[in-house]
Design a protein around this motif. Sequence first.
Motif, PDB file in Angstrom:
ATOM      1  N   VAL A 107      -9.530 -51.678 -19.008  1.00  0.00           N
ATOM      2  CA  VAL A 107      -9.331 -52.497 -17.816  1.00  0.00           C
ATOM      3  C   VAL A 107     -10.623 -53.234 -17.474  1.00  0.00           C
ATOM      4  N   LYS A 108     -11.719 -52.501 -17.562  1.00  0.00           N
ATOM      5  CA  LYS A 108     -13.020 -53.095 -17.278  1.00  0.00           C
ATOM      6  C   LYS A 108     -13.332 -54.198 -18.288  1.00  0.00           C
ATOM      7  N   GLY A 109     -13.013 -53.917 -19.548  1.00  0.00           N
ATOM      8  CA  GLY A 109     -13.254 -54.910 -20.593  1.00  0.00           C
ATOM      9  C   GLY A 109     -12.405 -56.141 -20.387  1.00  0.00           C
ATOM     10  N   CYS A 110     -11.136 -55.933 -20.093  1.00  0.00           N
ATOM     11  CA  CYS A 110     -10.211 -57.049 -19.942  1.00  0.00           C
ATOM     12  C   CYS A 110     -10.553 -57.889 -18.723  1.00  0.00           C
ATOM     13  N   ALA A 111     -11.171 -57.241 -17.718  1.00  0.00           N
ATOM     14  CA  ALA A 111     -11.492 -57.962 -16.483  1.00  0.00           C
ATOM     15  C   ALA A 111     -12.483 -59.094 -16.745  1.00  0.00           C
ATOM     16  N   MET A 112     -13.234 -59.024 -17.879  1.00  0.00           N
ATOM     17  CA  MET A 112     -14.148 -60.109 -18.218  1.00  0.00           C
ATOM     18  C   MET A 112     -13.372 -61.362 -18.588  1.00  0.00           C
ATOM     19  N   MET A 113     -12.141 -61.165 -19.048  1.00  0.00           N
ATOM     20  CA  MET A 113     -11.332 -62.315 -19.437  1.00  0.00           C
ATOM     21  C   MET A 113     -10.209 -62.512 -18.417  1.00  0.00           C
ATOM     22  N   ASN A 114      -8.986 -62.277 -18.831  1.00  0.00           N
ATOM     23  CA  ASN A 114      -7.864 -62.565 -17.937  1.00  0.00           C
ATOM     24  C   ASN A 114      -7.523 -61.409 -16.997  1.00  0.00           C
ATOM     25  N   GLY A 115      -7.875 -60.216 -17.383  1.00  0.00           N
ATOM     26  CA  GLY A 115      -7.535 -59.063 -16.545  1.00  0.00           C
ATOM     27  C   GLY A 115      -6.067 -58.728 -16.560  1.00  0.00           C
ATOM     28  N   SER A 116      -5.440 -58.824 -17.724  1.00  0.00           N
ATOM     29  CA  SER A 116      -4.011 -58.495 -17.772  1.00  0.00           C
ATOM     30  C   SER A 116      -3.802 -56.990 -17.792  1.00  0.00           C
ATOM     31  N   LEU A 117      -4.824 -56.244 -18.204  1.00  0.00           N
ATOM     32  CA  LEU A 117      -4.731 -54.785 -18.179  1.00  0.00           C
ATOM     33  C   LEU A 117      -5.209 -54.290 -16.818  1.00  0.00           C
ATOM     34  N   TYR A 118      -4.451 -53.382 -16.226  1.00  0.00           N
ATOM     35  CA  TYR A 118      -4.878 -52.820 -14.944  1.00  0.00           C
ATOM     36  C   TYR A 118      -4.354 -51.402 -14.820  1.00  0.00           C
ATOM     37  N   LEU A 119      -4.882 -50.679 -13.867  1.00  0.00           N
ATOM     38  CA  LEU A 119      -4.512 -49.273 -13.716  1.00  0.00           C
ATOM     39  C   LEU A 119      -3.436 -49.124 -12.644  1.00  0.00           C
ATOM     40  N   GLN A 120      -2.507 -48.208 -12.885  1.00  0.00           N
ATOM     41  CA  GLN A 120      -1.487 -47.889 -11.892  1.00  0.00           C
ATOM     42  C   GLN A 120      -1.159 -46.396 -11.946  1.00  0.00           C
ATOM     43  N   VAL A 121      -0.798 -45.854 -10.797  1.00  0.00           N
ATOM     44  CA  VAL A 121      -0.292 -44.489 -10.762  1.00  0.00           C
ATOM     45  C   VAL A 121       1.123 -44.524 -11.339  1.00  0.00           C
ATOM     46  N   ARG A 122       1.331 -43.764 -12.391  1.00  0.00           N
ATOM     47  CA  ARG A 122       2.671 -43.731 -12.994  1.00  0.00           C
ATOM     48  C   ARG A 122       3.472 -42.667 -12.259  1.00  0.00           C
ATOM     49  N   HIS A 123       4.544 -43.101 -11.622  1.00  0.00           N
ATOM     50  CA  HIS A 123       5.233 -42.193 -10.712  1.00  0.00           C
ATOM     51  C   HIS A 123       6.098 -41.163 -11.410  1.00  0.00           C
ATOM     52  N   ASP A 124       6.324 -41.344 -12.715  1.00  0.00           N
ATOM     53  CA  ASP A 124       7.028 -40.276 -13.417  1.00  0.00           C
ATOM     54  C   ASP A 124       6.093 -39.102 -13.667  1.00  0.00           C
ATOM     55  N   ARG A 125       4.789 -39.334 -13.545  1.00  0.00           N
ATOM     56  CA  ARG A 125       3.823 -38.250 -13.729  1.00  0.00           C
ATOM     57  C   ARG A 125       3.267 -37.731 -12.408  1.00  0.00           C
ATOM     58  N   CYS A 126       3.061 -38.620 -11.454  1.00  0.00           N
ATOM     59  CA  CYS A 126       2.396 -38.250 -10.203  1.00  0.00           C
ATOM     60  C   CYS A 126       3.160 -37.121  -9.508  1.00  0.00           C
ATOM     61  N   VAL A 127       2.424 -36.090  -9.096  1.00  0.00           N
ATOM     62  CA  VAL A 127       3.074 -34.977  -8.403  1.00  0.00           C
ATOM     63  C   VAL A 127       3.046 -35.183  -6.892  1.00  0.00           C
ATOM     64  N   ARG A 128       2.544 -36.331  -6.473  1.00  0.00           N
ATOM     65  CA  ARG A 128       2.535 -36.707  -5.055  1.00  0.00           C
ATOM     66  C   ARG A 128       1.872 -35.640  -4.192  1.00  0.00           C
ATOM     67  N   CYS A 129       0.621 -35.411  -4.443  1.00  0.00           N
ATOM     68  CA  CYS A 129      -0.144 -34.503  -3.591  1.00  0.00           C
ATOM     69  C   CYS A 129      -0.144 -35.067  -2.178  1.00  0.00           C
ATOM     70  N   ASN A 130      -0.207 -34.183  -1.255  1.00  0.00           N
ATOM     71  CA  ASN A 130      -0.263 -34.615   0.140  1.00  0.00           C
ATOM     72  C   ASN A 130      -1.522 -35.447   0.373  1.00  0.00           C
ATOM     73  N   GLN A 131      -2.619 -35.012  -0.211  1.00  0.00           N
ATOM     74  CA  GLN A 131      -3.847 -35.803  -0.193  1.00  0.00           C
ATOM     75  C   GLN A 131      -4.234 -36.071  -1.631  1.00  0.00           C
ATOM     76  N   CYS A 132      -4.118 -37.318  -2.048  1.00  0.00           N
ATOM     77  CA  CYS A 132      -4.438 -37.675  -3.431  1.00  0.00           C
ATOM     78  C   CYS A 132      -5.926 -37.421  -3.689  1.00  0.00           C
ATOM     79  N   SER A 133      -6.214 -36.644  -4.736  1.00  0.00           N
ATOM     80  CA  SER A 133      -7.623 -36.327  -5.026  1.00  0.00           C
ATOM     81  C   SER A 133      -8.377 -37.545  -5.512  1.00  0.00           C
ATOM     82  N   ILE A 134      -7.673 -38.436  -6.206  1.00  0.00           N
ATOM     83  CA  ILE A 134      -8.376 -39.626  -6.698  1.00  0.00           C
ATOM     84  C   ILE A 134      -8.724 -40.519  -5.516  1.00  0.00           C
TER      85      ILE A 134
END
Lengths: 214, 504
Positions: free
Chosen positions: A149-176
């Motif tokens: 994502v950091k690398g791509c941000a130098m150009m178009n930035g088509s790569l980005y990070l997202q929380v994938r909700h099929d994995r997220c356990v939905r903590c009451n307080q997200c540690s990240i």
Amino acid sequence: MSTMERGVGQDSARIAATDRRGFLAEGLRTLGALSLAGGVGFLAGRRGQEEILVWQLDPDRCMACGNCATHCVLTPSAVKAVQFYPLCAMCDLCTGYFDLGHLRLDTAAENQLCPTGALRREFITEQAGVPRFEYHVDEPLCIGCGKCVKGCAMMNGSLYLQVRHDRCVRCNQCSIALACPTDAFRRVPASQPYLLKRKARMLLAHTVSEGPSG
Amino acid sequence: MKFPHSSPDRSIIRGSLALLSARIPKVLSRALRAKIAHGQAGNSPPFSRGGTIGLITLLGFLCLVLWSNSLVAQTMLVRPEVPGYDPPDWAAKVQQAAPRSWWREYLDVAILGLGIAAAGWLGLVRRSRRGLLLLTVASVLWLGFWRKGCVCPIGAIQNVSLAIADANYTLPLAVALVFALPILGTIFFGRTFCAAVCPLGAIQEIVALHPVKLPEWVDHVFGLIGYVYLGLAVMFAVLGTSFVICQYDPFVAFFRLGGSLELVVVGIGFLLAGIFITRPYCRFLCPLGAVFRCISPLARWHVRIPPEACIQCRLCENVCPYNAISPPAAPLRPSARRTARQRFLMAAAMVPIWVLMGGVLGRLVGPILSRADARIQLADRVWLEERGQVEGTTDASDAFRKSGAHPDALYAEAAMRQLQYQQGGMWLGIWIGLVVGLKIVQLSRYRTRDEYEPERSRCFSCGRCFWYCPVEQKRLGLIEDLAPYLPEAREKSLQPVASASDES
């Protein structure tokens, strides 16, 4: 506590005291239960347009610092890199794919940015002598470190990070969210659990309003 | 070669404009500096001429951009169109990873409700310590390891607080129920929820292999921490700082089989200590436990130790690791009653003073609490960086600069939040003062009892007491005769509390 459970031979004053206490307790209990039900009912009923909120990170605020990979309660993290294909320029020399100090322009591991080889490079075509590649995120391998994502941000930035909700356990307080230096994490409605970059939103709006050109 | 998004792509034009406008101040300042260096600044106003230069530059650039925007667009990498190749459907790929369906959330709530009902039934009706232990294991497995201990009723306090304070935060119905069910359970059955349903309590109940009795004052004094923790958690939730209860949950790392090293170490520490000091988290830290200690005395039904008349064998008092069994207490002599009443009134009169002191101290301490706030940390950092008092930048300050916001706006926001923390600190202090004052009032109360009774606020309804009770064992047909358990002198244990508890 009723007087029935008490032993015999007690003076009437104590029985009266017990009765009084029992009555007070009963009143407080009823009041407590009713106010609890009422209060919680009010709060839960006072929902806005959406019922449920889930955690998501705003890609426009994200700096790809790498905390997503290390601070999620899951290993590997619930955060993954996402490829927004309409923005990807299909570069030969992809700065999200290649380490800038790469030795050669080939796909050897030492030339790649991704520590797990989760970014796949697929040859599509050659146009006017320029090879075109598509870059796919292999989600099971991605650890959400954000190097691409950091690398791509130098150009178009088509790569980005997202929380994938099929994995997220939905903590009451997200540690990240606690570790996020840019305050990019926030609660979003579960019906629209993914966020796009502003650039991507504009591109999509344009495509929809004027139709895909060509 | 044709670029599908090149010519009409306004984002690119806007991007170039943004780039351009960022350059103008530099152009201006360069012109100004040149003027000052040549000593011309005194005569003609420097700003107007510099501005003209900037304006001309801007117009020139604008024309260039508008006239040949396709040229500019080519410098931005544009996705080529490849005939016969369709890129993967991005949107469909994202849609696949939708959040977990919500009926499962309600299933968990239903299971929690069933668990609370089962705990009440096992503790109060079936009177089965073994059943409660089995439920404990089930709870650790289901609510702990399977559901990863989240959302738990303890943490739900924060969601409810935030929902009260912030109308934009919507409290999910499932979380509201997770909050309400254990409290309702406690109102009716006492702390049977703590006994066997709460996964945090359950894991500690399981490791309590070699219980050691602590002096009673430990429970009274360190039990206050729970109230302080509750106040802090509510304050941080209301101010939108973070959910500290979740952040410092010592056992959640076990349930998730992963977590930060510090928390794992603390969790192991709690479990090791819990072998001897039973349920250290529940007794000294748990904020919900603090709430329950106030509610449980009002419970409609509560665990009773002997099923019939108490034979005053004192086995239950010996076996309870929580100091939660009060021995029988005879009425006080008139003179002692007078001093006791005086002490009680004195303690009650002190409550407002405690509250006042707490409020004043809390207001002073408030700014320290604000250090936990991310915005205030950022404002501090940016302030130091702007003045060159620290070297380098952090990710957070970089991101702040990238956002283009002015530091002054950030400072103003931080100053406002600091005021909020001051106010929050005052309320927290008032709360702590109230708790301390009422605790002293509670300690100066004297109540008469005819038999060994669970001290309802501290009793977890774990079932050890009736499991050991000879009367209960006779009822179950495990023993024939109560005679060996009868105390040699029944009158002895009917003496006032002080002398009776000294012998243990």
